[in-house]
Design a protein around this motif. Structure first.
Motif, PDB file in Angstrom:
ATOM      1  N   GLY A 196      -8.713  -9.112  14.952  1.00 37.00           N
ATOM      2  CA  GLY A 196      -8.038  -7.848  14.669  1.00 37.00           C
ATOM      3  C   GLY A 196      -6.648  -7.964  14.087  1.00 37.00           C
ATOM      4  O   GLY A 196      -5.938  -6.973  13.963  1.00 37.00           O
ATOM      5  N   GLU A 197      -6.233  -9.183  13.709  1.00 38.05           N
ATOM      6  CA  GLU A 197      -4.899  -9.405  13.178  1.00 38.05           C
ATOM      7  C   GLU A 197      -4.974 -10.047  11.797  1.00 38.05           C
ATOM      8  O   GLU A 197      -5.736 -11.002  11.594  1.00 38.05           O
ATOM      9  N   LEU A 198      -4.201  -9.535  10.856  1.00 39.65           N
ATOM     10  CA  LEU A 198      -4.204 -10.064   9.490  1.00 39.65           C
ATOM     11  C   LEU A 198      -3.667 -11.487   9.468  1.00 39.65           C
ATOM     12  O   LEU A 198      -2.561 -11.747   9.945  1.00 39.65           O
ATOM     13  N   VAL A 199      -4.483 -12.410   8.920  1.00 43.98           N
ATOM     14  CA  VAL A 199      -4.056 -13.805   8.841  1.00 43.98           C
ATOM     15  C   VAL A 199      -3.906 -14.285   7.394  1.00 43.98           C
ATOM     16  O   VAL A 199      -3.208 -15.261   7.138  1.00 43.98           O
ATOM     17  N   ARG A 200      -4.545 -13.586   6.446  1.00 45.21           N
ATOM     18  CA  ARG A 200      -4.469 -14.071   5.062  1.00 45.21           C
ATOM     19  C   ARG A 200      -4.763 -12.929   4.090  1.00 45.21           C
ATOM     20  O   ARG A 200      -5.617 -12.093   4.341  1.00 45.21           O
ATOM     21  N   GLU A 201      -4.057 -12.952   2.982  1.00 41.57           N
ATOM     22  CA  GLU A 201      -4.318 -12.029   1.889  1.00 41.57           C
ATOM     23  C   GLU A 201      -4.589 -12.855   0.646  1.00 41.57           C
ATOM     24  O   GLU A 201      -3.869 -13.809   0.357  1.00 41.57           O
ATOM     25  N   CYS A 203       0.873  -1.168   0.000  1.00 47.70           N
ATOM     26  CA  CYS A 203       0.000   0.000   0.000  1.00 47.70           C
ATOM     27  C   CYS A 203       0.901   1.207   0.000  1.00 47.70           C
ATOM     28  O   CYS A 203       1.504   1.535   1.037  1.00 47.70           O
ATOM     29  N   GLY A 204       1.024   1.848  -1.173  1.00 48.85           N
ATOM     30  CA  GLY A 204       1.982   2.936  -1.302  1.00 48.85           C
ATOM     31  C   GLY A 204       3.368   2.363  -1.113  1.00 48.85           C
ATOM     32  O   GLY A 204       3.738   1.384  -1.747  1.00 48.85           O
ATOM     33  N   SER A 205       4.123   2.917  -0.198  1.00 45.06           N
ATOM     34  CA  SER A 205       5.477   2.409   0.055  1.00 45.06           C
ATOM     35  C   SER A 205       5.507   1.431   1.226  1.00 45.06           C
ATOM     36  O   SER A 205       6.567   0.934   1.599  1.00 45.06           O
ATOM     37  N   ARG A 206       4.363   1.139   1.813  1.00 50.77           N
ATOM     38  CA  ARG A 206       4.290   0.256   2.980  1.00 50.77           C
ATOM     39  C   ARG A 206       3.955  -1.170   2.573  1.00 50.77           C
ATOM     40  O   ARG A 206       3.151  -1.404   1.666  1.00 50.77           O
ATOM     41  N   LEU A 207       4.544  -2.107   3.275  1.00 52.56           N
ATOM     42  CA  LEU A 207       4.283  -3.516   3.046  1.00 52.56           C
ATOM     43  C   LEU A 207       3.366  -4.029   4.148  1.00 52.56           C
ATOM     44  O   LEU A 207       3.649  -3.855   5.332  1.00 52.56           O
ATOM     45  N   ILE A 208       2.257  -4.631   3.765  1.00 52.68           N
ATOM     46  CA  ILE A 208       1.294  -5.187   4.712  1.00 52.68           C
ATOM     47  C   ILE A 208       1.513  -6.697   4.744  1.00 52.68           C
ATOM     48  O   ILE A 208       1.559  -7.343   3.696  1.00 52.68           O
ATOM     49  N   GLN A 209       1.619  -7.259   5.943  1.00 48.80           N
ATOM     50  CA  GLN A 209       1.936  -8.675   6.077  1.00 48.80           C
ATOM     51  C   GLN A 209       1.078  -9.321   7.166  1.00 48.80           C
ATOM     52  O   GLN A 209       0.545  -8.624   8.023  1.00 48.80           O
ATOM     53  N   ARG A 258      -3.251  -0.726  11.631  1.00 56.46           N
ATOM     54  CA  ARG A 258      -2.100  -0.475  10.748  1.00 56.46           C
ATOM     55  C   ARG A 258      -2.516  -0.577   9.289  1.00 56.46           C
ATOM     56  O   ARG A 258      -2.133   0.249   8.465  1.00 56.46           O
ATOM     57  N   VAL A 259      -3.301  -1.578   8.947  1.00 58.74           N
ATOM     58  CA  VAL A 259      -3.726  -1.763   7.563  1.00 58.74           C
ATOM     59  C   VAL A 259      -4.586  -0.582   7.122  1.00 58.74           C
ATOM     60  O   VAL A 259      -4.380  -0.030   6.035  1.00 58.74           O
ATOM     61  N   ALA A 260      -5.529  -0.161   7.953  1.00 58.68           N
ATOM     62  CA  ALA A 260      -6.378   0.975   7.593  1.00 58.68           C
ATOM     63  C   ALA A 260      -5.556   2.248   7.451  1.00 58.68           C
ATOM     64  O   ALA A 260      -5.809   3.067   6.559  1.00 58.68           O
ATOM     65  N   ARG A 261      -4.570   2.419   8.289  1.00 60.74           N
ATOM     66  CA  ARG A 261      -3.731   3.619   8.228  1.00 60.74           C
ATOM     67  C   ARG A 261      -2.937   3.668   6.920  1.00 60.74           C
ATOM     68  O   ARG A 261      -2.800   4.714   6.307  1.00 60.74           O
ATOM     69  N   ILE A 289      -8.435  -9.166  -0.978  1.00 57.23           N
ATOM     70  CA  ILE A 289      -9.269  -9.568   0.142  1.00 57.23           C
ATOM     71  C   ILE A 289      -8.344  -9.900   1.306  1.00 57.23           C
ATOM     72  O   ILE A 289      -7.513 -10.807   1.216  1.00 57.23           O
ATOM     73  N   LEU A 290      -8.472  -9.137   2.375  1.00 50.89           N
ATOM     74  CA  LEU A 290      -7.648  -9.334   3.559  1.00 50.89           C
ATOM     75  C   LEU A 290      -8.521  -9.923   4.657  1.00 50.89           C
ATOM     76  O   LEU A 290      -9.569  -9.377   4.981  1.00 50.89           O
ATOM     77  N   THR A 291      -8.088 -11.034   5.231  1.00 50.67           N
ATOM     78  CA  THR A 291      -8.847 -11.704   6.277  1.00 50.67           C
ATOM     79  C   THR A 291      -8.167 -11.467   7.624  1.00 50.67           C
ATOM     80  O   THR A 291      -6.970 -11.725   7.769  1.00 50.67           O
ATOM     81  N   PHE A 292      -8.967 -10.967   8.568  1.00 50.23           N
ATOM     82  CA  PHE A 292      -8.481 -10.684   9.910  1.00 50.23           C
ATOM     83  C   PHE A 292      -9.176 -11.596  10.907  1.00 50.23           C
ATOM     84  O   PHE A 292     -10.381 -11.813  10.820  1.00 50.23           O
ATOM     85  N   ARG A 293      -8.417 -12.115  11.849  1.00 51.43           N
ATOM     86  CA  ARG A 293      -8.975 -12.878  12.966  1.00 51.43           C
ATOM     87  C   ARG A 293      -8.545 -12.163  14.243  1.00 51.43           C
ATOM     88  O   ARG A 293      -7.355 -11.925  14.445  1.00 51.43           O
TER      89      ARG A 293
END
Length: 187
Positions: free
Chosen positions: A87-92, A25-31, A38-41, A81-85
């Motif tokens: 409140g934490e990202l578990v799968r993209e 997302c932009g220059s940020r890596l979402i993992q 953090r993801v929304a930000r 599609i980002l899956t959160f469990r």
């Protein structure tokens, strides 16, 4: 011999490097492990949030602590599609191709088709006149699931007025699986 081993290592690194990179997302890596905050930000608010049930607790029922966030980046890119469990990202995952934001409100009985994403359906047609969620286990799409596997099936009904029959839309895993013509006309 050494060349063959080095070649195999290089191929393995290339094959698996794509899965470890995450969403950019932009220059940020979402993992995996990142919080919803953090993801929304870094990625902005999602285009659609779906709450999914994931487990059955005796005496309580189905527990829904899973959120799927859908991001539509337009018709030239795949849906993310980002899956959160909890409140934490578990799968993209990637879905089908995205769509133009100009489809909002462009809903006709024939514009609802199999294969479209739940996000596109919602964007085109809005909130359904009626909705129901059920869960199934066992065989689905010809693949065998264990008895503990749970698949959420959403049924959305859209009304197109008193001169047209309703459309009943079955959505599985965020994708329209079937569209049938109802026996009743809309209101």
């Amino acid at each position: 011999m050494r060349t063959a081993a080095a070649f195999l290592i290089a191929i393995t690194v290339l094959l698996f490097s794509g899965t470890a990179t995450g969403l950019r997302c932009g220059s940020r890596l979402i993992q995996p492990g990142d919080s919803t905050l953090r993801v929304a930000r870094h990625c902005g608010e999602p285009d659609y949030i779906e709450h999914r049930a994931e487990a059955f607790v005796p005496g309580t029922g189905y527990v829904s602590d899973v959120e799927a966030w859908y991001y539509n980046r337009g018709p030239q890119q795949f849906l993310r599609i980002l899956t959160f469990r909890n409140g934490e990202l578990v799968r993209e995952e990637t879905g089908g191709y995205g769509f133009s934001s100009g489809v909002a409100g462009q809903c006709t009985p024939n514009s609802i088709r199999t294969g479209m994403s739940k996000l596109e359906l919602y964007s085109r047609c809005g909130t359904p006149a009626h909705r129901r969620t059920r869960f199934r286990t066992g065989v689905s799409d010809g693949r065998r699931h264990s008895l503990s596997a749970l698949e959420q099936v959403d049924e959305w009904v859209y009304s197109f007025g008193p001169t047209r029959f309703n459309r009943i839309v079955e959505i599985v895993n965020g994708e329209v699986r079937s569209v049938t013509v109802g026996e009743e006309r809309g209101d």
